[in-house]
Write a protein that holds these residues in place. Sequence first.
Motif, short mmCIF file in Angstrom:
data_model
loop_
_atom_site.label_atom_id
_atom_site.label_comp_id
_atom_site.label_asym_id
_atom_site.label_seq_id
_atom_site.Cartn_x
_atom_site.Cartn_y
_atom_site.Cartn_z
N LEU A 32 0.83 -1.21 0.00
CA LEU A 32 0.00 0.00 0.00
C LEU A 32 0.87 1.26 0.00
O LEU A 32 0.67 2.17 -0.81
N LEU A 33 1.84 1.33 0.92
CA LEU A 33 2.69 2.52 1.01
C LEU A 33 3.48 2.72 -0.29
O LEU A 33 3.78 3.86 -0.67
N GLY A 34 3.78 1.64 -0.98
CA GLY A 34 4.49 1.73 -2.27
C GLY A 34 3.67 2.51 -3.28
O GLY A 34 4.21 3.24 -4.11
N GLY A 35 2.34 2.38 -3.19
CA GLY A 35 1.46 3.12 -4.09
C GLY A 35 1.51 4.61 -3.78
O GLY A 35 1.51 5.45 -4.68
N VAL A 36 1.58 4.95 -2.48
CA VAL A 36 1.69 6.35 -2.07
C VAL A 36 3.02 6.93 -2.57
O VAL A 36 3.07 8.03 -3.15
N ALA A 37 4.10 6.16 -2.39
CA ALA A 37 5.42 6.61 -2.83
C ALA A 37 5.43 6.81 -4.35
O ALA A 37 5.98 7.79 -4.87
N THR A 38 4.79 5.86 -5.06
CA THR A 38 4.73 5.98 -6.52
C THR A 38 3.96 7.24 -6.92
O THR A 38 4.37 7.96 -7.84
N GLY A 39 2.87 7.52 -6.21
CA GLY A 39 2.09 8.72 -6.47
C GLY A 39 2.89 9.99 -6.25
O GLY A 39 2.58 11.04 -6.82
N HIS A 97 1.88 -2.92 5.88
CA HIS A 97 2.41 -2.09 6.97
C HIS A 97 1.41 -1.07 7.47
O HIS A 97 1.53 -0.56 8.58
N VAL A 98 0.41 -0.72 6.64
CA VAL A 98 -0.57 0.30 7.03
C VAL A 98 -1.50 -0.25 8.10
O VAL A 98 -1.70 0.35 9.15
N ARG A 99 -2.06 -1.43 7.82
CA ARG A 99 -2.98 -2.02 8.79
C ARG A 99 -2.29 -2.94 9.79
O ARG A 99 -2.90 -3.44 10.72
#
Length: 184
Positions: free
Chosen positions: A55-62, A115-117
């Motif tokens: 999930l956090l990888g998607g945020v970083a990609t964004g 890691h988020v949840r």
Amino acid sequence: MMATTHVFVALAVVAPVASAVPEFAPALAAGAVLGGLAPDLDLIFEHRRTFHFPLLGGVATGAVLPAAAIVPSSLTVGIAAFVAAGWLHAASDALGGGPEMDPWTSPSDRAVYDHVRGQWISPRRWIRYDGAPEDAALAVSLAVPALLVFDGWVTTLVVAGIVVSLGYALVRRRVVAWLPDWLE
Ligand SMILES: [Zn+2]
């Protein structure tokens, strides 16, 4: 999924960009290959957790994609490809099986760590296990865009990756018997 499948996913994703902006093709390919492989370096820590960020990888990609678009250079574009490839790797691990070598006798319910949840995502098993026939088929079809768009070392790497993938898929179910106990 096999490491090669992860790399071919990433190369297929960056291939249209490399085709549109050929001067960034080497940076895109290098970022995609390294980012496709990098998450599994956590084998020596806690596999599918330490370096896997579904999930956090998607945020970083964004965050890195617009940065690369605003300040395009081989470095920013390469970093964006690396981060996106690492995210796709972690996210797609949830669609495969668990990390176990022997899913026939001891299937795992842990695909990749969220890691988020703060919990493990369970395997969807669309690809039943790494090296399954459907994994090999996916790897080969995803390699096609890379073969069409890239040349030089990328082509060499992709062809070698296809050979390794098919060879691994052929012996996959026998590999377990060859492994030392501590690796299983
Ligand atoms: Zn992985």
